[in-house]
Design a protein around this motif. Structure first.
Motif, PDB file in Angstrom:
ATOM      1  N   ALA A 116     -11.058   8.457  -0.143  1.00  0.00           N
ATOM      2  CA  ALA A 116      -9.627   8.526   0.161  1.00  0.00           C
ATOM      3  C   ALA A 116      -9.395   8.872   1.629  1.00  0.00           C
ATOM      4  N   ILE A 117     -10.193   9.793   2.165  1.00  0.00           N
ATOM      5  CA  ILE A 117     -10.067  10.163   3.578  1.00  0.00           C
ATOM      6  C   ILE A 117     -10.301   8.938   4.465  1.00  0.00           C
ATOM      7  N   LYS A 118     -11.375   8.214   4.189  1.00  0.00           N
ATOM      8  CA  LYS A 118     -11.698   7.031   4.989  1.00  0.00           C
ATOM      9  C   LYS A 118     -10.620   5.960   4.853  1.00  0.00           C
ATOM     10  N   LEU A 119     -10.143   5.758   3.619  1.00  0.00           N
ATOM     11  CA  LEU A 119      -9.121   4.741   3.385  1.00  0.00           C
ATOM     12  C   LEU A 119      -7.840   5.063   4.143  1.00  0.00           C
ATOM     13  N   CYS A 120      -7.397   6.318   4.070  1.00  0.00           N
ATOM     14  CA  CYS A 120      -6.150   6.707   4.736  1.00  0.00           C
ATOM     15  C   CYS A 120      -6.278   6.637   6.251  1.00  0.00           C
ATOM     16  N   HIS A 121      -7.429   7.039   6.756  1.00  0.00           N
ATOM     17  CA  HIS A 121      -7.665   6.956   8.201  1.00  0.00           C
ATOM     18  C   HIS A 121      -7.652   5.500   8.661  1.00  0.00           C
ATOM     19  N   ARG A 122      -8.308   4.641   7.893  1.00  0.00           N
ATOM     20  CA  ARG A 122      -8.385   3.221   8.251  1.00  0.00           C
ATOM     21  C   ARG A 122      -7.015   2.548   8.135  1.00  0.00           C
ATOM     22  N   ALA A 214       7.589   9.424   7.117  1.00  0.00           N
ATOM     23  CA  ALA A 214       6.762   9.578   8.319  1.00  0.00           C
ATOM     24  C   ALA A 214       5.703   8.496   8.443  1.00  0.00           C
ATOM     25  N   GLY A 215       5.636   7.594   7.463  1.00  0.00           N
ATOM     26  CA  GLY A 215       4.600   6.572   7.492  1.00  0.00           C
ATOM     27  C   GLY A 215       3.233   7.111   7.136  1.00  0.00           C
ATOM     28  N   ALA A 216       3.209   8.279   6.490  1.00  0.00           N
ATOM     29  CA  ALA A 216       1.952   8.883   6.043  1.00  0.00           C
ATOM     30  C   ALA A 216       1.693   8.494   4.592  1.00  0.00           C
ATOM     31  N   LEU A 217       0.479   8.752   4.126  1.00  0.00           N
ATOM     32  CA  LEU A 217       0.103   8.416   2.756  1.00  0.00           C
ATOM     33  C   LEU A 217      -0.013   9.682   1.911  1.00  0.00           C
ATOM     34  N   LEU A 218       0.257   9.539   0.626  1.00  0.00           N
ATOM     35  CA  LEU A 218       0.130  10.650  -0.314  1.00  0.00           C
ATOM     36  C   LEU A 218      -1.084  10.414  -1.200  1.00  0.00           C
ATOM     37  N   VAL A 219      -1.995  11.390  -1.203  1.00  0.00           N
ATOM     38  CA  VAL A 219      -3.182  11.338  -2.056  1.00  0.00           C
ATOM     39  C   VAL A 219      -3.039  12.411  -3.128  1.00  0.00           C
ATOM     40  N   LEU A 220      -2.990  12.003  -4.385  1.00  0.00           N
ATOM     41  CA  LEU A 220      -2.962  12.957  -5.493  1.00  0.00           C
ATOM     42  C   LEU A 220      -4.367  13.074  -6.072  1.00  0.00           C
ATOM     43  N   ASP A 221      -4.924  14.257  -5.987  1.00  0.00           N
ATOM     44  CA  ASP A 221      -6.262  14.529  -6.516  1.00  0.00           C
ATOM     45  C   ASP A 221      -6.122  14.886  -7.995  1.00  0.00           C
ATOM     46  N   GLU A 222      -6.373  13.900  -8.864  1.00  0.00           N
ATOM     47  CA  GLU A 222      -6.248  14.099 -10.312  1.00  0.00           C
ATOM     48  C   GLU A 222      -7.620  14.250 -10.970  1.00  0.00           C
ATOM     49  N   ILE A 223      -8.593  14.715 -10.204  1.00  0.00           N
ATOM     50  CA  ILE A 223      -9.945  14.841 -10.732  1.00  0.00           C
ATOM     51  C   ILE A 223      -9.981  15.803 -11.917  1.00  0.00           C
ATOM     52  N   GLN A 224      -9.188  16.858 -11.870  1.00  0.00           N
ATOM     53  CA  GLN A 224      -9.161  17.803 -12.987  1.00  0.00           C
ATOM     54  C   GLN A 224      -7.925  17.666 -13.868  1.00  0.00           C
ATOM     55  N   THR A 225      -6.923  16.913 -13.436  1.00  0.00           N
ATOM     56  CA  THR A 225      -5.696  16.809 -14.231  1.00  0.00           C
ATOM     57  C   THR A 225      -5.552  15.471 -14.946  1.00  0.00           C
ATOM     58  N   GLY A 226      -6.335  14.470 -14.542  1.00  0.00           N
ATOM     59  CA  GLY A 226      -6.172  13.138 -15.102  1.00  0.00           C
ATOM     60  C   GLY A 226      -6.772  12.956 -16.486  1.00  0.00           C
ATOM     61  N   ILE A 227      -6.534  11.793 -17.060  1.00  0.00           N
ATOM     62  CA  ILE A 227      -7.061  11.382 -18.367  1.00  0.00           C
ATOM     63  C   ILE A 227      -6.612  12.340 -19.475  1.00  0.00           C
ATOM     64  N   GLY A 228      -5.315  12.650 -19.466  1.00  0.00           N
ATOM     65  CA  GLY A 228      -4.704  13.338 -20.593  1.00  0.00           C
ATOM     66  C   GLY A 228      -4.747  14.847 -20.592  1.00  0.00           C
ATOM     67  N   ARG A 229      -5.270  15.467 -19.560  1.00  0.00           N
ATOM     68  CA  ARG A 229      -5.459  16.925 -19.619  1.00  0.00           C
ATOM     69  C   ARG A 229      -4.161  17.722 -19.502  1.00  0.00           C
TER      70      ARG A 229
END
Length: 245
Positions: A116-122, A214-229
């Motif tokens: 995600a860091i690389k994608l947003c930077h690019r 601002a033309g910035a991107l939003l990254v939601l880290d759902e590593i612990q909240t995703g898939i129904g938790r």
């Protein structure tokens, strides 16, 4: 031959490089929600792989699926198409917002954040990233730069330049920090390691709007909240917010 906990600890001490302080338990087997140590004592497993693999132990259907795949094809590379990967991507596509149309496969949450860091930077050409206090996003160098906990960051500083940390749940602080130099705002919908902290209503949606302005991107880290938790497939559904990543 019986194996004692002390013998396991002594063997490991000779060869293993630890990164966390282990509990004095050597797990030998598991079934359902129970695990057994080398001394035969049973425990209820509430760890669930740091909260991201809440599938229990040795469920017959899962064991059969793993065995079937291992007997068909065990490993290849991204140079080739494979049907299991395609099947999974299509299932993920069905539960994510319509605006999210691509899936990047990784081995761990830390790698997902690095991607995600690389994608947003690019994508933005910018290098400023914003994280929140008490956040946790992984232990690789880039992910560490986004952690809002000094106990994790301090031993490895200096980290990435142009990374700032704002109070979690404070929308005005987020708005004040997001500017035309910001590549992305990275946040957990509900903080995990930081203490299971839930932001106030409207926070995530407000951050998303500030990022768009601002033309910035939003990254939601759902590593612990995703898939129904949290009761929905993804925690973002509770506020009907659509992230960029």
């Amino acid at each position: 031959m019986s194996i004692s906990f002390e013998s396991v600890r002594e063997r490991e001490a000779k060869h293993f490089l630890p990164v966390v302080n282990r509990l004095p338990v050597a797990i030998a087997s598991g079934s359902g929600s129970l695990v057994r140590d080398v001394d035969g004592k049973e425990y209820i497993d509430l760890t669930a792989g740091w909260g991201v693999t809440a599938i229990g132990h040795c469920h017959p259907a899962l064991v059969a699926a793993i065995a079937e795949q291992a007997g068909t094809l065990m490993q290849t590379t991204n140079l080739f198409y494979t049907l299991p990967q395609l099947d999974l991507i299509e299932k993920l596509d069905a539960i994510t917002p319509a605006a999210i149309t691509r899936t990047f496969m990784t081995n761990s949450g830390t790698e997902a954040i690095e991607g995600a860091i690389k994608l947003c930077h690019r994508a933005t050409g910018r290098s400023k990233f914003i994280a929140t206090t008490n956040s946790f996003h992984g232990r690789t160098l880039g992910a560490l730069s986004l952690i809002g906990q000094d106990k994790h960051r301090a031993p490895f500083e200096p980290l990435l330049n142009k990374t700032s940390v704002v109070p979690f749940g404070d929308l005005e602080a987020a708005r004040a920090e997001i500017d035309d130099q910001t590549a992305a705002f990275v946040v957990e919908p509900v903080q995990g390691e930081g203490g299971v902290n839930v932001p106030p209503p409207g926070y995530l949606k407000g951050v998303a709007e500030a990022c768009r302005a601002a033309g910035a991107l939003l990254v939601l880290d759902e590593i612990q909240t995703g898939i129904g938790r949290t009761g929905a497939w993804l925690a973002l559904e509770h506020e009907d917010v659509v992230p960029d990543v």
